[in-house]
Design an enzyme around this catalytic site. Structure first.
Site, PDB file in Angstrom:
ATOM      1  N   LYS A  94       6.620  68.687  44.802  1.00  0.00           N
ATOM      2  CA  LYS A  94       6.268  68.344  43.555  1.00  0.00           C
ATOM      3  C   LYS A  94       7.645  67.644  42.806  1.00  0.00           C
ATOM      4  CE  LYS A  94       1.972  70.895  42.403  1.00  0.00           C
ATOM      5  NZ  LYS A  94       1.678  71.765  43.611  1.00  0.00           N
ATOM      6  N   PHE A 134      -1.808  79.843  46.681  1.00  0.00           N
ATOM      7  CA  PHE A 134      -2.084  78.249  46.609  1.00  0.00           C
ATOM      8  C   PHE A 134      -1.080  77.628  47.687  1.00  0.00           C
ATOM      9  CE2 PHE A 134      -2.628  73.864  46.062  1.00  0.00           C
ATOM     10  CZ  PHE A 134      -3.823  73.682  46.553  1.00  0.00           C
ATOM     11  N   ASP A 172       6.751  79.337  49.657  1.00  0.00           N
ATOM     12  CA  ASP A 172       6.414  77.977  49.258  1.00  0.00           C
ATOM     13  C   ASP A 172       7.058  77.897  47.843  1.00  0.00           C
ATOM     14  OD1 ASP A 172       4.736  76.287  47.919  1.00  0.00           O
ATOM     15  OD2 ASP A 172       3.025  76.883  48.912  1.00  0.00           O
TER      16      ASP A 172
HETATM   17  C1  LIG Z   1       0.733  71.640  44.900  1.00  0.00           C
HETATM   18  C2  LIG Z   1       0.897  72.944  45.711  1.00  0.00           C
HETATM   19  C3  LIG Z   1       0.658  72.780  47.251  1.00  0.00           C
HETATM   20  C4  LIG Z   1       0.460  71.553  47.756  1.00  0.00           C
HETATM   21  O1  LIG Z   1       0.983  70.230  47.472  1.00  0.00           O
HETATM   22  P1  LIG Z   1       0.456  68.840  47.852  1.00  0.00           P
HETATM   23  O2  LIG Z   1       1.400  67.986  47.552  1.00  0.00           O
HETATM   24  O3  LIG Z   1      -0.818  68.972  46.829  1.00  0.00           O
HETATM   25  O4  LIG Z   1      -0.146  68.814  49.020  1.00  0.00           O
HETATM   26  C5  LIG Z   1       1.176  73.929  47.823  1.00  0.00           C
HETATM   27  N1  LIG Z   1       1.875  74.911  47.319  1.00  0.00           N
HETATM   28  C6  LIG Z   1       2.017  75.025  46.065  1.00  0.00           C
HETATM   29  C7  LIG Z   1       2.448  76.446  45.534  1.00  0.00           C
HETATM   30  C8  LIG Z   1       1.600  74.194  45.083  1.00  0.00           C
HETATM   31  O5  LIG Z   1       1.784  74.492  44.026  1.00  0.00           O
END
Ligand SMILES: *Cc1c(COP(=O)(O)O)cnc(C)c1O
Length: 414
Positions: free
Chosen positions: A256, A135, A220
């Site tokens: 986050k 994701f 990420d």
């Molecule tokens: C939450 C998340 C995103 C996206 O972040 P947003 O602040 O919602 O745009 C991207 N990658 C990972 C792994 C996430 O958990």
């Protein structure tokens, strides 16, 4: 206003793109939230791994208030003290490089995509390989990078140049590399799909492969970063028992948990790539405001002073042990590191079979009735993402509620 009033208001005036639970909160303190009728909840979701220090942390409140009274925003036409200090802190935690600040996770990843494209441009390379079940956010490029059909559906045509291969499969990745490939993007722990960690061999293999084939290794760390696993980045935790000192990706995205709920995203880019995004090549109005950076600096300072990395490690191990100790027939596996845990339920639990509803969301609703907030995943996995300063007593309380929720599943066979 009552809970029902709030729910009525949002249902009428907000776009219906979220499948929200019928809950609304009026205030929070530490690991607890209260709804508009005074009902208390133990928050083991942390706003999806965001409130690293819990709700209404007095030092974060003070940092925000102090900065708001002094200077909120000036723009990126000028230099910002707290942005400089925050970038310095992140470079200290990660390695020699530079930072770009933005406002969300998806935007932090966007900076990585643009880094890869700009870097690969002169050699005709633009492709980014990511993994199945990953994701990476909800922008058009984000859903192109994400390895889940459900987020892409209905938004075709997809942004070009993204391809997914099976996770934790080095051979599949190597096979997918073409003369157009510029970068590899992975989460060291896949979050949304239900806490699936990369293996140490995969991480080390990717680093070697990227170096040999002249590709950027991009991580990420939006959900699994910022000390959630007991180390600043989850790959450090995954690799801690190997002899791989000095593993370093070429770029990392964060968001986050970095400012305890104040919106900020960050991309760290290693040297010699840190100057690829040259003047005029990328930007955002709000990125790195004094307000956001002060909140992030205060969050990181509190984590360091109170040794919350060690607490995340300790309480996470305890929580995992206690959940396994329940020996529930409904629990298939407990996965993860530190305070990023996934409790996978058995498939086909009769009490969690409702047409059109996911078992994880149904179980989360049951836990709501017992006063516990967790985060359901795509698979039948409950994510536990409590604040990094969670106490043992709070962990015990969560396990007790989880235990009651699991027992109910046996009584409610139908
Ligand atoms: C939450 C998340 C995103 C996206 O972040 P947003 O602040 O919602 O745009 C991207 N990658 C990972 C792994 C996430 O958990």
């Amino acid at each position: 206003m009552s809970n029902a009033d709030i729910i009525g208001l949002t249902t009428q005036f907000l776009t219906p793109n979220y499948a929200r639970f019928p809950l609304a909160f009026s205030k929070g303190k530490g690991a607890r939230l209260w709804d508009f009728e005074g009902r208390e909840y133990l928050d083991f979701g942390g706003g999806i791994a965001v409130t690293s220090l819990g709700h209404a942390h007095p030092r974060i409140t003070a940092a925000l208030a102090q900065q708001a009274q002094t200077l909120t925003h000036t723009s990126n036409l000028y230099h910002t003290e707290s942005a400089g200090r925050l970038a310095q802190t992140l470079v200290g935690l990660l390695g020699n490089g530079k930072c770009f600040f933005c406002n969300s996770g998806a935007e932090a990843n966007e900076a990585l995509y643009k880094l890869a494209r700009k870097w690969g441009h002169d050699s005709g390379r633009y492709e980014i390989i990511s993994t199945h079940n990953s994701f990476h956010g909800r922008t058009l490029a984000g859903i192109a990078a994400t390895g889940q059909e459900k987020v892409k559906k209905g938004f075709e045509p997809a942004v070009e140049g993204f391809r997914q291969v099976p996770f934790n499969d080095l051979a599949a990745l190597e096979k997918a590399i073409s003369e157009k490939t510029a970068a590899i993007l992975i989460e060291a722990i896949q979050g949304e799909i239900g806490i699936i960690p990369a293996s140490p061999e995969y991480l080390l293999g990717l680093r070697k492969l990227c170096t040999e084939r002249n590709l950027l290794l991009m991580i990420d760390a939006i959900q699994c970063g910022v000390f959630r696993t007991g180390k600043f980045l989850s790959y450090e935790r995954i690799l801690e028992n190997t002899k791989s000192h000095g593993f370093l990706p070429d770029a990392v995205s964060m968001a986050k948990g970095i400012a305890n709920g104040f919106p900020i995203g960050a991309a760290w880019i290693r040297q010699p790539f840190a100057d690829v995004l040259s003047a005029g090549s990328h930007g955002t109005t709000f990125g790195g405001t004094p307000l956001a950076c002060s909140a992030a600096l205060a969050t990181l300072e509190i984590i360091r002073e109170e040794k919350l990395d060690a607490n995340a490690h300790l309480q996470g191990d305890y929580l995992k042990k206690q959940i396994l100790g329940l020996r529930s027939p409904h629990v298939r596996e407990v996965r993860g590191f530190g305070l990023m845990l996934g409790v996978e339920l058995q498939p086909d639990i009769p009490a969690l079979k409702v047409e059109g509803k996911s078992p994880a969301a149904l179980f989360a609703s049951r836990l709501h009735e017992l006063g516990l907030l967790t985060i359901p995943s795509g698979n039948p996995v409950m994510r536990l993402l409590p604040p990094l300063n969670v106490t043992r007593a709070e962990c015990d309380e969560a396990v007790e509620k989880l235990s009651r929720g699991l027992s109910q599943l046996s009584q409610l066979q139908h």
